[in-house]
Write an enzyme that holds these catalytic residues in place. Structure first.
Site, PDB file in Angstrom:
ATOM      1  N   ASN A 285       0.920  -1.098  -0.002  1.00  0.00           N
ATOM      2  CA  ASN A 285      -0.030  -0.082   0.203  1.00  0.00           C
ATOM      3  C   ASN A 285       0.810   1.272  -0.101  1.00  0.00           C
ATOM      4  O   ASN A 285       1.008   2.179   0.880  1.00  0.00           O
ATOM      5  CB  ASN A 285      -0.795  -0.025   1.207  1.00  0.00           C
ATOM      6  CG  ASN A 285      -2.138   0.836   1.090  1.00  0.00           C
ATOM      7  OD1 ASN A 285      -2.183   1.601  -0.003  1.00  0.00           O
ATOM      8  ND2 ASN A 285      -2.898   0.906   2.010  1.00  0.00           N
ATOM      9  N   HIS A 316      -6.556   2.753  11.558  1.00  0.00           N
ATOM     10  CA  HIS A 316      -7.325   1.779  11.209  1.00  0.00           C
ATOM     11  C   HIS A 316      -8.714   1.395  11.750  1.00  0.00           C
ATOM     12  O   HIS A 316      -9.461   0.593  11.452  1.00  0.00           O
ATOM     13  CB  HIS A 316      -6.401   0.294  10.903  1.00  0.00           C
ATOM     14  CG  HIS A 316      -5.930   0.355   9.685  1.00  0.00           C
ATOM     15  ND1 HIS A 316      -4.408   0.920   9.491  1.00  0.00           N
ATOM     16  CD2 HIS A 316      -6.074  -0.281   8.508  1.00  0.00           C
ATOM     17  CE1 HIS A 316      -3.932   0.608   8.412  1.00  0.00           C
ATOM     18  NE2 HIS A 316      -4.855  -0.058   7.872  1.00  0.00           N
TER      19      HIS A 316
END
Length: 414
Positions: A285, A316
């Site tokens: 990512n 997250h």
């Protein structure tokens, strides 16, 4: 973990539905049928329409912080822009994570999960823009009218090709590409190549799902291949995410800079073949990794590696699996920085080098699998089962090795 929901693509239908509008936008720009103001309005209106379609009433949770960030950026001094935007976005995002945590796990309604994911991406864009203004990379012209101030900022935060996915694009590049136009055929070719790549990844994923469906369970060290296969299923789903996201951006004319996208063929090869966990962490990512490096790692005076992974767990959502997984990842990367210089010094002959690379590649694959499964674990009880299983053997060994090497001079972290 709900392995039946391993598609991880609840927003995929909305991404696919946005492709014709992205291609239409690029065609109208290339043929000169849209003025600059009309381009910004097209992107912003498309983003609001996509948000309403994909999230329903939850779209309000996205529009509020977007409007708040624009208001903050226009009202505070450049020196304080980043601090205020960061505080606003992370406070709001944390409240949304806490409020929608249970609804997010509802397999019958994907809107809360899509909303949380989109708010996380909004945080990336807003804080990146705040840093650009703080560092003088982006200058907000005070002599312009309110519309010329607000419209580009709102359009950047909510433009529909990057609303549901990445990679992160800087405001400067976004504005430059909105003001330019290029020939459509080149874009269509690149979009077609990425869609074929996504189709191939889906084929691999479907084959792996069929292979896992016949397994009746495992015991002891025999669970390691099962863990690796489950993590590969997760990785393939993420790869599909990133390929579709970049294809949609390509269709709209927003091509990432060379090496700045989330997944190229070189990145895919690197992720699956590297024997260094630190290299995997930097390549995984990529746009988010660069954002975390700029936001946390380069600005933290003490323990930047641990702070970066701890913040990533916060960003997250701070579920038990995420906290455990990201802190474990930090320890594993720190161990990787210390172990590999020690091992490579002993690998002098070609045969020993092959053995060293092959063994550490297997270790990297298994540790990555352990971390990914931990991060995706949704309940504390399932996390305890993972922790007490034989799958923890290798991460524990890395942790113990790190403790033994603490007296060794710390290598430079990249």
């Amino acid at each position: 973990m709900c392995w039946a929901d391993l598609l991880l693509l609840p927003a995929a239908p909305y991404r696919l539905a946005a492709f014709p509008f992205a291609a239409l936008f690029h065609h109208l720009c290339a043929t000169g049928h849209l003025s600059l103001t009309a381009r910004y309005i097209f992107l912003l209106a498309g983003g609001c329409l996509l948000a309403g379609t994909a999230m329903g009433s939850y779209a309000v949770l996205l529009l509020i912080p977007a409007a708040g960030s624009v208001l903050v950026l226009l009202s505070v001094s450049p020196a304080r822009a980043h601090t205020w935007v960061f505080a606003l976005q992370m406070s709001w995002q944390t409240l949304c994570h806490l409020g929608l945590s249970r609804q997010e796990l509802n397999l019958q309604d994907a809107r809360p999960a899509i909303t949380l994911s989109t708010i996380m991406l909004l945080t990336q864009k807003a804080t990146s823009l705040g840093l650009d203004i703080h560092e003088g990379v982006v200058l907000l012209q005070q002599g312009q009218g309110l519309l010329q101030h607000v419209l580009p900022l709102c359009s950047y935060l909510l433009f529909f090709p990057a609303l549901l996915g990445g990679p992160l694009c800087s405001f400067s590049r976004f504005r430059a590409q909105v003001e330019s136009s290029e020939a459509l055929p080149c874009r269509l070719r690149a979009v077609g190549q990425r869609c074929l790549c996504a189709l191939a990844l889906q084929g691999l994923r479907a084959g792996l799902v069929a292979g896992l469906a016949g397994r009746q369970g495992c015991a002891g060290l025999g669970c390691l291949p099962c863990l690796w296969a489950q993590a590969l299923l997760l990785r393939l789903a993420y790869y599909m995410h990133w390929v579709l996201d970049e294809a949609l951006l390509e269709a709209a004319g927003f091509r990432p800079e060379a090496g700045q996208g989330d997944l190229s063929l070189h990145d895919l090869w690197m992720l699956e073949t590297t024997h260094r966990l630190a290299v995997f962490a930097r390549t995984w990512n990529k746009s988010t990794s660069r954002w975390l490096r700029r936001l946390v790692f380069q600005r933290c005076p003490a323990q930047p590696l641990l702070a970066t992974f701890a913040f990533s767990a916060w960003w997250h959502g701070l579920r038990p699996g995420q906290v455990f997984g990201f802190l474990c990842w930090a320890v594993m990367v720190e161990a990787d920085y210390r172990i590999h210089p020690f091992l490579s010094a002993w690998a002098t002959s070609q045969s020993v080098k092959l053995l060293y690379r092959g063994t550490t590649w297997v270790f990297t694959q298994l540790i990555v699998a352990y971390i990914l499964v931990a991060v995706e674990t949704e309940s504390f009880s399932m996390l305890c089962l993972l922790w007490t299983s034989c799958n923890s053997t290798l991460p524990l060994s890395y942790g113990l090795t790190l403790m033994l090497l603490l007296l060794v001079k710390k290598p430079k972290q990249n």
